[in-house]
Scaffold this motif. Structure first.
Motif, mmCIF file in Angstrom:
data_model
loop_
_atom_site.group_PDB
_atom_site.id
_atom_site.type_symbol
_atom_site.label_atom_id
_atom_site.label_comp_id
_atom_site.label_asym_id
_atom_site.label_seq_id
_atom_site.Cartn_x
_atom_site.Cartn_y
_atom_site.Cartn_z
ATOM 1 N N GLY A 1 -9.659 14.211 -33.161
ATOM 2 C CA GLY A 1 -8.385 14.123 -33.848
ATOM 3 C C GLY A 1 -8.093 12.664 -34.156
ATOM 4 O O GLY A 1 -7.531 11.951 -33.319
ATOM 5 N N THR A 2 -8.523 12.187 -35.316
ATOM 6 C CA THR A 2 -8.311 10.802 -35.699
ATOM 7 C C THR A 2 -6.894 10.645 -36.243
ATOM 8 O O THR A 2 -6.475 11.396 -37.122
ATOM 9 C CB THR A 2 -9.333 10.352 -36.757
ATOM 10 O OG1 THR A 2 -10.642 10.378 -36.165
ATOM 11 C CG2 THR A 2 -9.034 8.946 -37.255
ATOM 12 N N LEU A 3 -6.185 9.668 -35.697
ATOM 13 C CA LEU A 3 -4.826 9.406 -36.162
ATOM 14 C C LEU A 3 -4.897 8.553 -37.415
ATOM 15 O O LEU A 3 -5.373 7.417 -37.381
ATOM 16 C CB LEU A 3 -4.011 8.697 -35.072
ATOM 17 C CG LEU A 3 -2.512 8.550 -35.329
ATOM 18 C CD1 LEU A 3 -1.855 9.927 -35.418
ATOM 19 C CD2 LEU A 3 -1.868 7.729 -34.216
ATOM 20 N N ALA B 1 -2.601 13.195 -37.183
ATOM 21 C CA ALA B 1 -3.904 13.483 -36.589
ATOM 22 C C ALA B 1 -4.684 14.446 -37.481
ATOM 23 O O ALA B 1 -4.162 15.472 -37.909
ATOM 24 C CB ALA B 1 -3.739 14.072 -35.200
ATOM 25 N N ASP C 1 -8.258 16.569 -37.562
ATOM 26 C CA ASP C 1 -9.451 17.028 -36.852
ATOM 27 C C ASP C 1 -10.657 16.937 -37.776
ATOM 28 O O ASP C 1 -10.584 17.314 -38.955
ATOM 29 C CB ASP C 1 -9.279 18.479 -36.392
ATOM 30 C CG ASP C 1 -8.260 18.606 -35.262
ATOM 31 O OD1 ASP C 1 -8.027 17.598 -34.569
ATOM 32 O OD2 ASP C 1 -7.710 19.708 -35.089
#
Length: 302
Positions: free
Chosen positions: A4-6, A12, A14
């Motif tokens: 989950g990159t912000l 976020a 996925d």
């Protein structure tokens, strides 16, 4: 497993992780596709402006397309000016202002870029990619998604693979938000930074790998790699320098009579596999950002 990159301004997202991609049983097949697809778009006569490819030039081309896609005439912060381009490319750390000046001039000269007057301020010139550059960018985009589609054919990456121009524009606008994550991925692979920065170095070593150069019993000679020089728009001496530096960094060893044979070490394979997997993970991130933007825009249109 997904990450989950912000993403700034989005939240976020996925997406596939580098670890998940590396662990996939078909990763060797995806690696072969990665090499062949990137060799195709970085070849002399294909890569824009008749230059060899390196991270500085590739990044500059990608950002030109992204800034163009995000251009809003009413918002000065989005204007794709030369200074805006330089500021954005500087974040990646691969190109000096002088390199960008000369590359942009060459892109204009060879018909890949146009300078257009800004309607709201006729003192300002904007950088607009021509169809020639946009067409190359679609091929470059497709080259990134071909290996992912090898690994994950369902649901696949169909809009990118069929080089859809509308998807290209959405993808480019969306990718701007992912720049921080992309920069972090590139600089997390410190062992290969030189080979990213040096003209055609990465693709020449990947070509050696594709020729079977990771086999300790291979009979590949330096002369076999030197013959790649015209293919990737570099000199033979440049290829020799790349091989010498690869040997210094324990990526390449020599064997046989008079050290005539060259092959890549497991250390090299591991380093470049991590880079390839990281690149594919970031491609999946930008793809999912594009799909999210398309869904939001479709909902707004209802």
């Amino acid at each position: 497993m997904t990450a989950g990159t912000l993403v700034r301004g989005v939240g976020a997202i996925d997406h596939l992780t580098a670890e998940q991609i590396l662990a996939h049983p078909d990763f060797p097949a995806a690696r072969r596709v990665f090499v062949s697809e990137h060799a195709r778009v970085y070849e002399a006569g294909v890569f824009p402006a008749q230059f060899g490819a390196d991270a500085g030039r590739v990044t500059t081309l990608a950002i030109i397309v992204c800034l163009h896609a995000g251009y809003e005439p009413s918002d000065r912060a989005t204007w794709p000016t030369l200074s805006h381009l330089k500021e954005t490319v500087a974040r990646f750390g691969f190109a000096s202002p002088r390199l960008i000046d000369s590359f942009v001039a060459r892109l204009v000269q060879t018909g890949y870029l146009e300078l257009q007057q800004q309607p709201e301020d006729n003192r300002v010139r904007l950088l607009f990619p021509t169809e020639s550059l946009l067409a190359w960018d679609r091929e470059w985009m497709a080259a990134h998604y071909a290996p992912l589609e090898t690994l994950y054919p369902e649901p696949g990456f169909e809009p990118a693979r069929r080089r859809d121009a509308a998807f290209q524009a959405v993808h480019a606008r969306s990718a701007i938000a992912a720049f921080d994550a992309i920069i972090a991925m590139m600089w997390s692979n410190l062992e290969i930074i030189f080979f990213l920065s040096s003209t055609s170095a990465l693709i020449i070593l990947l070509s050696l790998f594709d020729m079977g150069g990771s086999d300790p019993e291979s009979r590949i000679r330096e002369a076999d790699l030197v013959q790649l020089a015209p293919r990737f728009a570099v000199s033979r001496s440049h290829v020799r320098n790349i091989l010498a530096i690869a040997q210094e960094r324990k990526f390449l060893v020599r064997s046989g009579p008079r050290n005539a044979f060259i092959h890549l070490t497991p250390h090299w394979v591991s380093a470049f596999d991590r880079f390839i997997a990281g690149s594919l993970a970031q491609s999946d991130l930008t793809y999912r950002l594009a799909l999210r933007r398309m869904a939001v825009e479709a909902g707004s249109a209802v």
